[in-house]
Design a protein around this motif. Structure first.
Motif, PDB file in Angstrom:
ATOM      1  N   GLY A  29       0.825  -1.216   0.000  1.00  0.00           N
ATOM      2  CA  GLY A  29       0.000   0.000   0.000  1.00  0.00           C
ATOM      3  C   GLY A  29       0.854   1.259   0.000  1.00  0.00           C
ATOM      4  O   GLY A  29       0.583   2.227  -0.729  1.00  0.00           O
ATOM      5  N   ARG A  30       1.899   1.243   0.847  1.00  0.00           N
ATOM      6  CA  ARG A  30       2.800   2.397   0.886  1.00  0.00           C
ATOM      7  C   ARG A  30       3.532   2.566  -0.445  1.00  0.00           C
ATOM      8  O   ARG A  30       3.720   3.670  -0.929  1.00  0.00           O
ATOM      9  N   PHE A  31       3.945   1.449  -1.027  1.00  0.00           N
ATOM     10  CA  PHE A  31       4.637   1.488  -2.308  1.00  0.00           C
ATOM     11  C   PHE A  31       3.733   2.048  -3.401  1.00  0.00           C
ATOM     12  O   PHE A  31       4.140   2.866  -4.219  1.00  0.00           O
ATOM     13  N   GLU A  32       2.474   1.624  -3.377  1.00  0.00           N
ATOM     14  CA  GLU A  32       1.504   2.108  -4.364  1.00  0.00           C
ATOM     15  C   GLU A  32       1.265   3.612  -4.201  1.00  0.00           C
ATOM     16  O   GLU A  32       1.173   4.350  -5.178  1.00  0.00           O
ATOM     17  N   GLU A  33       1.178   4.105  -2.968  1.00  0.00           N
ATOM     18  CA  GLU A  33       0.983   5.534  -2.707  1.00  0.00           C
ATOM     19  C   GLU A  33       2.172   6.348  -3.228  1.00  0.00           C
ATOM     20  O   GLU A  33       1.995   7.420  -3.785  1.00  0.00           O
ATOM     21  N   LYS A  34       3.367   5.824  -3.035  1.00  0.00           N
ATOM     22  CA  LYS A  34       4.553   6.525  -3.528  1.00  0.00           C
ATOM     23  C   LYS A  34       4.544   6.604  -5.045  1.00  0.00           C
ATOM     24  O   LYS A  34       4.906   7.641  -5.624  1.00  0.00           O
ATOM     25  N   LEU A  35       4.119   5.546  -5.701  1.00  0.00           N
ATOM     26  CA  LEU A  35       4.033   5.575  -7.163  1.00  0.00           C
ATOM     27  C   LEU A  35       3.001   6.591  -7.641  1.00  0.00           C
ATOM     28  O   LEU A  35       3.231   7.316  -8.607  1.00  0.00           O
ATOM     29  N   LYS A  36       1.848   6.619  -6.965  1.00  0.00           N
ATOM     30  CA  LYS A  36       0.812   7.585  -7.352  1.00  0.00           C
ATOM     31  C   LYS A  36       1.291   9.019  -7.137  1.00  0.00           C
ATOM     32  O   LYS A  36       0.998   9.899  -7.940  1.00  0.00           O
ATOM     33  N   ALA A  37       2.015   9.253  -6.056  1.00  0.00           N
ATOM     34  CA  ALA A  37       2.511  10.602  -5.762  1.00  0.00           C
ATOM     35  C   ALA A  37       3.487  11.072  -6.830  1.00  0.00           C
ATOM     36  O   ALA A  37       3.523  12.259  -7.159  1.00  0.00           O
ATOM     37  N   GLN A  38       4.260  10.170  -7.385  1.00  0.00           N
ATOM     38  CA  GLN A  38       5.210  10.545  -8.424  1.00  0.00           C
ATOM     39  C   GLN A  38       4.499  10.930  -9.719  1.00  0.00           C
ATOM     40  O   GLN A  38       4.970  11.780 -10.467  1.00  0.00           O
ATOM     41  N   HIS A  39       3.365  10.343  -9.988  1.00  0.00           N
ATOM     42  CA  HIS A  39       2.656  10.606 -11.243  1.00  0.00           C
ATOM     43  C   HIS A  39       1.676  11.772 -11.149  1.00  0.00           C
ATOM     44  O   HIS A  39       1.166  12.220 -12.167  1.00  0.00           O
ATOM     45  N   LYS A  40       1.394  12.228  -9.944  1.00  0.00           N
ATOM     46  CA  LYS A  40       0.480  13.359  -9.785  1.00  0.00           C
ATOM     47  C   LYS A  40       1.154  14.631 -10.276  1.00  0.00           C
ATOM     48  O   LYS A  40       2.336  14.837 -10.115  1.00  0.00           O
ATOM     49  N   THR A  41       0.353  15.533 -10.902  1.00  0.00           N
ATOM     50  CA  THR A  41       0.875  16.842 -11.271  1.00  0.00           C
ATOM     51  C   THR A  41       0.796  17.721 -10.040  1.00  0.00           C
ATOM     52  O   THR A  41      -0.119  17.581  -9.215  1.00  0.00           O
ATOM     53  N   ARG A  42       1.718  18.616  -9.942  1.00  0.00           N
ATOM     54  CA  ARG A  42       1.728  19.498  -8.786  1.00  0.00           C
ATOM     55  C   ARG A  42       0.555  20.472  -8.875  1.00  0.00           C
ATOM     56  O   ARG A  42       0.331  21.106  -9.899  1.00  0.00           O
ATOM     57  N   SER A  43      -0.149  20.620  -7.811  1.00  0.00           N
ATOM     58  CA  SER A  43      -1.223  21.609  -7.787  1.00  0.00           C
ATOM     59  C   SER A  43      -0.641  22.910  -7.244  1.00  0.00           C
ATOM     60  O   SER A  43       0.199  22.909  -6.349  1.00  0.00           O
ATOM     61  N   ILE A  44      -1.077  24.026  -7.829  1.00  0.00           N
ATOM     62  CA  ILE A  44      -0.547  25.325  -7.443  1.00  0.00           C
ATOM     63  C   ILE A  44      -1.385  25.840  -6.278  1.00  0.00           C
ATOM     64  O   ILE A  44      -2.602  25.956  -6.374  1.00  0.00           O
ATOM     65  N   SER A  45      -0.718  26.168  -5.206  1.00  0.00           N
ATOM     66  CA  SER A  45      -1.435  26.674  -4.038  1.00  0.00           C
ATOM     67  C   SER A  45      -1.580  28.192  -4.143  1.00  0.00           C
ATOM     68  O   SER A  45      -0.798  28.868  -4.809  1.00  0.00           O
ATOM     69  N   TRP A  46      -2.589  28.724  -3.477  1.00  0.00           N
ATOM     70  CA  TRP A  46      -2.840  30.155  -3.495  1.00  0.00           C
ATOM     71  C   TRP A  46      -1.697  30.913  -2.830  1.00  0.00           C
ATOM     72  O   TRP A  46      -1.385  32.032  -3.214  1.00  0.00           O
ATOM     73  N   ASN A  47      -1.093  30.308  -1.839  1.00  0.00           N
ATOM     74  CA  ASN A  47       0.040  30.967  -1.187  1.00  0.00           C
ATOM     75  C   ASN A  47       1.163  31.216  -2.171  1.00  0.00           C
ATOM     76  O   ASN A  47       1.778  32.288  -2.171  1.00  0.00           O
ATOM     77  N   MET A  48       1.438  30.246  -3.012  1.00  0.00           N
ATOM     78  CA  MET A  48       2.502  30.399  -3.999  1.00  0.00           C
ATOM     79  C   MET A  48       2.131  31.474  -5.013  1.00  0.00           C
ATOM     80  O   MET A  48       2.981  32.288  -5.394  1.00  0.00           O
ATOM     81  N   VAL A  49       0.880  31.491  -5.441  1.00  0.00           N
ATOM     82  CA  VAL A  49       0.428  32.500  -6.402  1.00  0.00           C
ATOM     83  C   VAL A  49       0.562  33.893  -5.803  1.00  0.00           C
ATOM     84  O   VAL A  49       1.040  34.825  -6.458  1.00  0.00           O
ATOM     85  N   LEU A  50       0.152  34.066  -4.551  1.00  0.00           N
ATOM     86  CA  LEU A  50       0.243  35.374  -3.905  1.00  0.00           C
ATOM     87  C   LEU A  50       1.692  35.811  -3.728  1.00  0.00           C
ATOM     88  O   LEU A  50       2.015  36.991  -3.891  1.00  0.00           O
ATOM     89  N   LYS A  51       2.564  34.885  -3.417  1.00  0.00           N
ATOM     90  CA  LYS A  51       3.978  35.232  -3.267  1.00  0.00           C
ATOM     91  C   LYS A  51       4.561  35.689  -4.594  1.00  0.00           C
ATOM     92  O   LYS A  51       5.296  36.679  -4.650  1.00  0.00           O
ATOM     93  N   ILE A  52       4.238  34.991  -5.654  1.00  0.00           N
ATOM     94  CA  ILE A  52       4.742  35.366  -6.980  1.00  0.00           C
ATOM     95  C   ILE A  52       4.183  36.733  -7.384  1.00  0.00           C
ATOM     96  O   ILE A  52       4.908  37.580  -7.905  1.00  0.00           O
ATOM     97  N   ALA A  53       2.892  36.938  -7.132  1.00  0.00           N
ATOM     98  CA  ALA A  53       2.275  38.225  -7.473  1.00  0.00           C
ATOM     99  C   ALA A  53       2.927  39.355  -6.682  1.00  0.00           C
ATOM    100  O   ALA A  53       3.175  40.441  -7.232  1.00  0.00           O
ATOM    101  N   ALA A  54       3.221  39.124  -5.420  1.00  0.00           N
ATOM    102  CA  ALA A  54       3.862  40.156  -4.602  1.00  0.00           C
ATOM    103  C   ALA A  54       5.248  40.485  -5.148  1.00  0.00           C
ATOM    104  O   ALA A  54       5.641  41.658  -5.199  1.00  0.00           O
TER     105      ALA A  54
END
Length: 196
Positions: A29-54
């Motif tokens: 199960g842990r191995f499967e979760e690690k594989l899924k995490a590698q294939h997920k695209t990074r989601s952009i958080s609002w904090n990162m967007v606000l920092k870039i905008a600033a």
């Protein structure tokens, strides 16, 4: 081949120990979760967007301030300290006053051009021409005094208003004289047409 035999022999001797060792519980199960995490695209958080905008806004403001400071047209009050009073005008105070000053000076120059055209037509006597030149010299003296006051007090609303009133008065006087001369010209033209 002897080497291969030794490895085979080692595996054969430890076959039971090797087959009995299963991974710890939840390993797959842990191995499967690690594989899924590698294939997920990074989601952009609002904090990162606000920092870039600033950062972008800050960079823009710094660039804008540098442009204003180093622009020869916008040296503003810093530049006024080194200017002679004859170089000071409403344009050195702000952009809006520059537009107002441009309107008045353009209108005054247009009126003076009409005056000169009427003078060339012979509608103005020498006495009237001398009187107009005297008035223009008086306006110039007043303007120099206002420039000195503006150089000493660039943000004083009273001085700015006095300069605006100066332009208004000069323009209205020139327009009044030119309009009266235009009326005289029209009357002469009408009189010449009716007498023929």
């Amino acid at each position: 081949m002897k080497e291969k035999d030794y490895i085979e022999e080692l595996i054969e001797m430890n076959k039971e120990a090797l087959n009995d060792n299963e991974p710890m519980e939840g390993h797959f199960g842990r191995f499967e979760e690690k594989l899924k995490a590698q294939h997920k695209t990074r989601s952009i958080s609002w904090n990162m967007v606000l920092k870039i905008a600033a950062v972008v806004v800050f960079a823009f403001l710094v660039t804008n301030q540098a442009f204003i400071y180093f622009s020869p047209d916008s040296q503003g009050l810093i530049a006024n300290a080194g200017k002679k009073s004859s170089d000071i005008s409403l344009a050195s105070v702000s952009q809006e006053y520059e537009e107002v000053e441009f309107y008045y000076t353009t209108s005054i120059n247009s009126g003076l051009n009409q005056w000169n055209a009427l003078n060339e037509e012979g509608l103005i006597s020498e006495d009237e021409e001398a009187m107009m030149q005297s008035e223009l010299k008086e306006f110039e003296r007043l303007y120099k005094n206002l420039q000195n006051d503006l150089a000493a007090n660039p943000n004083d609303e009273r001085v700015i208003n006095a300069m605006l009133e100066f332009y208004q008065t000069k323009l209205s006087l020139i327009n009044m004289i030119v309009n009266k001369l235009e009326d005289v010209k029209q009357q002469k033209n009408n009189h010449n047409e009716t007498s023929m």
